[in-house]
Design a protein around this motif. Structure first.
Motif, PDB file in Angstrom:
ATOM      1  N   UNK A   1       0.834  -1.200   0.000  1.00  0.00           N
ATOM      2  CA  UNK A   1       0.000   0.000   0.000  1.00  0.00           C
ATOM      3  C   UNK A   1       0.872   1.254   0.000  1.00  0.00           C
ATOM      4  N   UNK A   2       1.930   1.245   0.799  1.00  0.00           N
ATOM      5  CA  UNK A   2       2.782   2.430   0.852  1.00  0.00           C
ATOM      6  C   UNK A   2       3.450   2.709  -0.493  1.00  0.00           C
ATOM      7  N   UNK A   3       3.731   1.688  -1.267  1.00  0.00           N
ATOM      8  CA  UNK A   3       4.347   1.925  -2.575  1.00  0.00           C
ATOM      9  C   UNK A   3       3.441   2.783  -3.457  1.00  0.00           C
ATOM     10  N   UNK A   4       2.136   2.656  -3.291  1.00  0.00           N
ATOM     11  CA  UNK A   4       1.176   3.479  -4.050  1.00  0.00           C
ATOM     12  C   UNK A   4       1.041   4.870  -3.418  1.00  0.00           C
ATOM     13  N   UNK A   5       1.030   4.929  -2.082  1.00  0.00           N
ATOM     14  CA  UNK A   5       0.974   6.227  -1.404  1.00  0.00           C
ATOM     15  C   UNK A   5       2.182   7.067  -1.792  1.00  0.00           C
ATOM     16  N   UNK A   6       3.338   6.436  -1.873  1.00  0.00           N
ATOM     17  CA  UNK A   6       4.586   7.135  -2.162  1.00  0.00           C
ATOM     18  C   UNK A   6       4.594   7.773  -3.551  1.00  0.00           C
ATOM     19  N   UNK A   7       3.880   7.169  -4.486  1.00  0.00           N
ATOM     20  CA  UNK A   7       3.811   7.745  -5.833  1.00  0.00           C
ATOM     21  C   UNK A   7       3.088   9.083  -5.829  1.00  0.00           C
ATOM     22  N   UNK A   8       2.083   9.200  -4.962  1.00  0.00           N
ATOM     23  CA  UNK A   8       1.288  10.427  -4.887  1.00  0.00           C
ATOM     24  C   UNK A   8       1.906  11.420  -3.911  1.00  0.00           C
ATOM     25  N   UNK A   9       2.529  10.886  -2.854  1.00  0.00           N
ATOM     26  CA  UNK A   9       3.109  11.734  -1.800  1.00  0.00           C
ATOM     27  C   UNK A   9       4.577  11.342  -1.603  1.00  0.00           C
ATOM     28  N   UNK A  10       5.438  11.719  -2.520  1.00  0.00           N
ATOM     29  CA  UNK A  10       6.849  11.320  -2.429  1.00  0.00           C
ATOM     30  C   UNK A  10       7.568  11.897  -1.215  1.00  0.00           C
ATOM     31  N   UNK A  11       6.968  12.879  -0.564  1.00  0.00           N
ATOM     32  CA  UNK A  11       7.590  13.471   0.614  1.00  0.00           C
ATOM     33  C   UNK A  11       7.440  12.587   1.855  1.00  0.00           C
ATOM     34  N   UNK A  12       6.580  11.562   1.784  1.00  0.00           N
ATOM     35  CA  UNK A  12       6.338  10.681   2.924  1.00  0.00           C
ATOM     36  C   UNK A  12       7.297   9.495   2.928  1.00  0.00           C
ATOM     37  N   UNK A  13       7.692   9.098   4.136  1.00  0.00           N
ATOM     38  CA  UNK A  13       8.477   7.879   4.319  1.00  0.00           C
ATOM     39  C   UNK A  13       7.714   6.929   5.247  1.00  0.00           C
ATOM     40  N   UNK A  14       8.099   5.666   5.223  1.00  0.00           N
ATOM     41  CA  UNK A  14       7.483   4.636   6.066  1.00  0.00           C
ATOM     42  C   UNK A  14       8.542   4.098   7.023  1.00  0.00           C
ATOM     43  N   UNK A  15       8.210   4.088   8.305  1.00  0.00           N
ATOM     44  CA  UNK A  15       9.116   3.566   9.334  1.00  0.00           C
ATOM     45  C   UNK A  15       8.397   2.445  10.074  1.00  0.00           C
ATOM     46  N   UNK A  16       9.003   1.259  10.084  1.00  0.00           N
ATOM     47  CA  UNK A  16       8.421   0.130  10.801  1.00  0.00           C
ATOM     48  C   UNK A  16       9.422  -0.315  11.862  1.00  0.00           C
TER      49      UNK A  16
END
Length: 365
Positions: free
Chosen positions: A203-218
């Motif tokens: 899901x984040x791979x799709x979010x990142x396309x629209x919002x490249x300023x966001x990162x994911x931390x797990x």
């Protein structure tokens, strides 16, 4: 709290104190009991020698290994010998498989025996369902975090059960303004299939396309870490996803992050979600069995709920929080209600009152 526990002894049994919500909660309950019982001890099946030396109670670390095919047989004998030697008034086992093993090792021993379910009984296979039913039905009392988990076992067990949710154990936070939050999506938990991080990465791979300023931390660790690293490479988001490792204080670490996501396929009452909500961060959770996130979010009012592995709905929920900051902030603020809902002092009282009740029922107190 009026009780007659001060001259009684209690032993808690768990797989390990080192990781996970069950370890955190059994430590909380045991530390609560130190002020009310005359003697409190802990038995850890899988902790190594030398661990847990700074506890408020003695820890007996048996050091069994899952890789030893006969570990359950050896644990059965060791537990039985221990209980015969120390003769505790009460034995309380946390987590269903530990409760099964411990219950079978206590037959014929006069201690009050209590079982504490911490997970999702609905995922059990037929054999473990039968074994757990036997262990719980022959216990003097059972503890559940949720009504829905208790109902799984039927009327006989329900009648001898206490429903006690996990407490919130942290401090009170001043919420960070949504406009000052980091452009991050965060989560925390073990790297196992249960936690659903493969879905979150997709899901984040799709979010990142629209919002490249966001990162994911797990935050976390586990057996699937290498698999997740490969998935990140395949998705082309290796520069946007970070795995910093295990953290002991989720709330303190993520208090200023942007969105917390719990993508689990099943949970008991997830402590990571509790800690996240306490900070005012807007959250998205799966509506996983047996209903912990649904309870915590008040059916989606204190945090967004989506169905398990529904990538489209999870994507939409994250997008909604990113694109609607005012509404996202309101959701986060409502989430902070759990600090009072899960008040530590009130939940301590529930545990002590329950122990007092079960001991009195057997005329031990």
């Amino acid at each position: 709290m009026k009780n007659n526990l001060y001259d009684k002894s209690i032993v808690f049994v768990i797989n390990t104190l080192q990781y996970g919500g069950a370890g955190k909660m059994i430590r909380f309950v045991a530390e609560t009991c130190v002020d009310y019982f005359g003697d409190v001890r802990m038995v850890c099946l899988f902790d190594n020698d030398g661990q847990n030396k700074n506890e408020m109670f003695p820890c007996i670390n048996m050091g069994f290994k899952y890789t030893n095919k006969l570990w359950r047989f050896h644990a059965f004998r060791s537990l039985r010998a221990l209980f015969k030697r120390i003769k505790p008034d009460c034995i309380c086992a946390f987590v269903s498989d530990v409760a099964v093993l411990t219950r079978f090792s206590t037959y014929g021993i006069p201690s009050v025996f209590l079982s504490a379910e911490r997970g999702d009984p609905y995922i059990q296979n037929k054999i473990w369902k039968i074994l757990t039913q036997i262990a719980y039905a022959t216990s003097d009392g059972c503890f559940f975090q949720l009504e829905s988990a208790c109902k799984y076992y039927g009327n006989i067990i329900q009648k001898k059960s206490s429903i006690i949710p996990n407490p919130y154990l942290g401090k009170r936070y001043e919420p960070t303004s949504i406009f000052n939050r980091k452009k991050t999506i965060v989560s925390a938990g073990r790297f196992e299939k249960q936690k659903g991080y493969d879905t979150l990465l997709d899901v984040f791979s799709h979010v990142s396309l629209i919002h490249p300023e966001y990162s994911l931390i797990i935050y976390g660790d586990g057996s699937l870490k290498e698999s997740y690293l490969e998935q990140v490479k395949t998705l082309g988001i290796i520069d946007k996803v970070f795995f910093p490792g295990y953290i002991s204080d989720v709330a303190e670490t993520i208090a200023e992050d942007g969105i917390f996501v719990l993508p689990s396929r099943f949970e008991g009452m997830p402590n990571a979600l509790i800690e996240a909500m306490s900070t005012g961060i807007p959250t998205v959770s799966t509506n996983c069995s047996p209903g912990g996130p649904k309870y915590l979010t008040n059916d989606g009012k204190r945090g967004l709920l989506v169905e398990i592995d529904d990538k489209e709905k999870l994507f939409e929920a994250i997008e909604y929080l990113i694109n609607n900051p005012v509404q996202a902030e309101q959701i986060g603020l409502r989430g902070m209600e759990i600090v009072d809902l899960l008040d530590k002092i009130e939940i301590q009282k529930k545990w002590i009152d329950a122990f007092d009740k079960y001991l009195k029922q057997r005329r031990i107190a």
